[in-house]
Design a protein around this motif. Structure first.
Motif, PDB file in Angstrom:
ATOM      1  N   ILE A  31       0.855  -1.192   0.000  1.00 48.92           N
ATOM      2  CA  ILE A  31       0.000   0.000   0.000  1.00 48.92           C
ATOM      3  C   ILE A  31       0.890   1.241   0.000  1.00 48.92           C
ATOM      4  O   ILE A  31       1.739   1.404   0.873  1.00 48.92           O
ATOM      5  CB  ILE A  31      -0.912  -0.008   1.250  1.00 48.92           C
ATOM      6  CG1 ILE A  31      -1.717  -1.315   1.300  1.00 48.92           C
ATOM      7  CG2 ILE A  31      -1.806   1.221   1.265  1.00 48.92           C
ATOM      8  CD1 ILE A  31      -2.270  -1.643   2.666  1.00 48.92           C
ATOM      9  N   VAL A  55      -2.640   5.572   9.696  1.00 56.74           N
ATOM     10  CA  VAL A  55      -2.744   4.498   8.705  1.00 56.74           C
ATOM     11  C   VAL A  55      -2.455   3.154   9.363  1.00 56.74           C
ATOM     12  O   VAL A  55      -3.194   2.181   9.179  1.00 56.74           O
ATOM     13  CB  VAL A  55      -1.796   4.749   7.508  1.00 56.74           C
ATOM     14  CG1 VAL A  55      -1.718   3.526   6.600  1.00 56.74           C
ATOM     15  CG2 VAL A  55      -2.266   5.965   6.713  1.00 56.74           C
ATOM     16  N   LEU A  59      -5.104   0.010   9.674  1.00 48.74           N
ATOM     17  CA  LEU A  59      -4.815  -1.333   9.154  1.00 48.74           C
ATOM     18  C   LEU A  59      -4.908  -2.376  10.269  1.00 48.74           C
ATOM     19  O   LEU A  59      -5.434  -3.469  10.062  1.00 48.74           O
ATOM     20  CB  LEU A  59      -3.435  -1.372   8.501  1.00 48.74           C
ATOM     21  CG  LEU A  59      -3.311  -0.675   7.159  1.00 48.74           C
ATOM     22  CD1 LEU A  59      -1.849  -0.611   6.721  1.00 48.74           C
ATOM     23  CD2 LEU A  59      -4.157  -1.355   6.101  1.00 48.74           C
ATOM     24  N   SER A  60      -4.410  -2.050  11.445  1.00 44.36           N
ATOM     25  CA  SER A  60      -4.473  -2.981  12.576  1.00 44.36           C
ATOM     26  C   SER A  60      -5.908  -3.244  13.010  1.00 44.36           C
ATOM     27  O   SER A  60      -6.218  -4.333  13.511  1.00 44.36           O
ATOM     28  CB  SER A  60      -3.680  -2.439  13.770  1.00 44.36           C
ATOM     29  OG  SER A  60      -2.314  -2.414  13.473  1.00 44.36           O
ATOM     30  N   LEU A  62      -8.549  -3.374  11.054  1.00 41.18           N
ATOM     31  CA  LEU A  62      -9.331  -4.137  10.077  1.00 41.18           C
ATOM     32  C   LEU A  62      -9.293  -5.618  10.418  1.00 41.18           C
ATOM     33  O   LEU A  62      -8.217  -6.202  10.557  1.00 41.18           O
ATOM     34  CB  LEU A  62      -8.798  -3.907   8.663  1.00 41.18           C
ATOM     35  CG  LEU A  62      -8.957  -2.499   8.096  1.00 41.18           C
ATOM     36  CD1 LEU A  62      -8.238  -2.374   6.769  1.00 41.18           C
ATOM     37  CD2 LEU A  62     -10.417  -2.138   7.950  1.00 41.18           C
ATOM     38  N   ILE A  65      -7.129  -8.100   8.233  1.00 41.33           N
ATOM     39  CA  ILE A  65      -5.670  -7.970   8.167  1.00 41.33           C
ATOM     40  C   ILE A  65      -5.045  -8.738   9.331  1.00 41.33           C
ATOM     41  O   ILE A  65      -5.349  -8.493  10.490  1.00 41.33           O
ATOM     42  CB  ILE A  65      -5.236  -6.491   8.203  1.00 41.33           C
ATOM     43  CG1 ILE A  65      -5.818  -5.734   7.010  1.00 41.33           C
ATOM     44  CG2 ILE A  65      -3.719  -6.359   8.258  1.00 41.33           C
ATOM     45  CD1 ILE A  65      -5.373  -6.245   5.656  1.00 41.33           C
ATOM     46  N   GLN A  68       0.528  -6.231   9.538  1.00 44.18           N
ATOM     47  CA  GLN A  68       0.814  -5.013   8.788  1.00 44.18           C
ATOM     48  C   GLN A  68       2.059  -4.377   9.362  1.00 44.18           C
ATOM     49  O   GLN A  68       2.347  -4.500  10.535  1.00 44.18           O
ATOM     50  CB  GLN A  68      -0.369  -4.044   8.814  1.00 44.18           C
ATOM     51  CG  GLN A  68      -0.727  -3.463  10.160  1.00 44.18           C
ATOM     52  CD  GLN A  68       0.068  -2.209  10.517  1.00 44.18           C
ATOM     53  OE1 GLN A  68       0.672  -1.574   9.669  1.00 44.18           O
ATOM     54  NE2 GLN A  68       0.083  -1.873  11.788  1.00 44.18           N
ATOM     55  N   ALA A  89       0.763  -5.306   4.062  1.00 37.25           N
ATOM     56  CA  ALA A  89      -0.254  -5.975   4.868  1.00 37.25           C
ATOM     57  C   ALA A  89      -0.461  -7.381   4.342  1.00 37.25           C
ATOM     58  O   ALA A  89      -0.326  -7.634   3.140  1.00 37.25           O
ATOM     59  CB  ALA A  89      -1.573  -5.194   4.818  1.00 37.25           C
ATOM     60  N   SER A  91      -3.059 -10.926   4.667  1.00 35.57           N
ATOM     61  CA  SER A  91      -4.381 -11.389   5.067  1.00 35.57           C
ATOM     62  C   SER A  91      -4.542 -12.850   4.676  1.00 35.57           C
ATOM     63  O   SER A  91      -4.185 -13.245   3.566  1.00 35.57           O
ATOM     64  CB  SER A  91      -5.438 -10.529   4.366  1.00 35.57           C
ATOM     65  OG  SER A  91      -6.720 -10.966   4.699  1.00 35.57           O
ATOM     66  N   ILE A 104      -9.696  -2.078   2.005  1.00 43.53           N
ATOM     67  CA  ILE A 104      -8.558  -1.390   2.626  1.00 43.53           C
ATOM     68  C   ILE A 104      -8.478   0.044   2.113  1.00 43.53           C
ATOM     69  O   ILE A 104      -8.343   0.999   2.882  1.00 43.53           O
ATOM     70  CB  ILE A 104      -7.241  -2.145   2.332  1.00 43.53           C
ATOM     71  CG1 ILE A 104      -7.232  -3.513   3.027  1.00 43.53           C
ATOM     72  CG2 ILE A 104      -6.037  -1.311   2.758  1.00 43.53           C
ATOM     73  CD1 ILE A 104      -6.118  -4.434   2.556  1.00 43.53           C
ATOM     74  N   LEU A 108      -8.845   3.436   4.405  1.00 41.79           N
ATOM     75  CA  LEU A 108      -7.749   4.401   4.549  1.00 41.79           C
ATOM     76  C   LEU A 108      -8.128   5.775   4.016  1.00 41.79           C
ATOM     77  O   LEU A 108      -7.766   6.796   4.606  1.00 41.79           O
ATOM     78  CB  LEU A 108      -6.490   3.881   3.849  1.00 41.79           C
ATOM     79  CG  LEU A 108      -5.863   2.639   4.472  1.00 41.79           C
ATOM     80  CD1 LEU A 108      -4.654   2.191   3.657  1.00 41.79           C
ATOM     81  CD2 LEU A 108      -5.478   2.873   5.921  1.00 41.79           C
TER      82      LEU A 108
END
Length: 184
Positions: A31, A55, A59-60, A62, A65, A68, A89, A91, A104, A108
């Motif tokens: 990303i 950011v 991400l953490s 979500l 995920i 990351q 990241a 998944s 994602i 973001l």
């Protein structure tokens, strides 16, 4: 302050993660925050740190995920350059990586980044000329992203090859209409 991991550190992290769930489908996402060097130049290191932390936190948060990190993307070990605007990241699961990438990206780009010093007039949207000649607006509260992704289903993926694929896909995503590119 966030620590940007070198590729060898990220590979080791991913290999350890895969030992825990080797039979899973793995999707990797590289990303890139658009025009982040301009963001840094206009708003400074304090605002850059706030944006990167936001950011990373998003991400953490979500559910999809599993890993990351801020990624120290560079060309080679002898000429080490850190580009702090990249996140990597990972998944697990069967969900389509393009759909996951869209989730994602949406998350973001919906962030409302706090302003370092609300009283300072420099923290307002500012126009700048991009490398390709376009005029872009750099906003301290908003970011846009593009990303490359790849997916591996099976046992014992070659993590280095997968990381190279997502870096190549990220480069291609800069020009893609969806701003997301998947390489097999």
């Amino acid at each position: 302050m966030l620590h940007a991991k070198k590729p060898a550190e990220v590979r080791a992290d991913l290999e350890a993660l895969l030992r825990l769930a080797p039979q899973e489908n793995l999707s990797l996402f590289n990303i890139d925050i658009d025009f982040f060097m301009m963001y840094f130049d206009v708003f400074g290191p304090e605002q850059e740190t706030i944006a990167l932390n936001e950011v990373g936190s998003m991400l953490s948060a979500l559910d999809s995920i599993n890993y990351q990190t801020l990624f120290a993307h560079h060309t080679n070990e002898a000429d080490f350059k850190t580009y702090r605007n990249h996140f990597l990241a990972a998944s697990f699961g069967k969900k389509d990586p393009f759909e996951k990438g869209q989730e994602i990206k949406k998350a973001l780009e919906s962030l409302e980044i706090p302003i370092y010093d609300i009283k300072d007039s420099k923290y307002k949207p500012t126009e700048r000329k991009a490398e390709d000649g376009r005029i872009v607006v750099i906003d301290p509260k908003k970011i846009t992203v593009h990303m490359g992704t790849s997916r591996y289903a099976g046992y014992n993926p070659n993590v280095s090859d997968l990381m190279n694929l997502v870096m190549e896909a990220e480069e291609q995503s800069k020009a893609a209409e969806s701003r997301i590119v998947i390489l097999p």
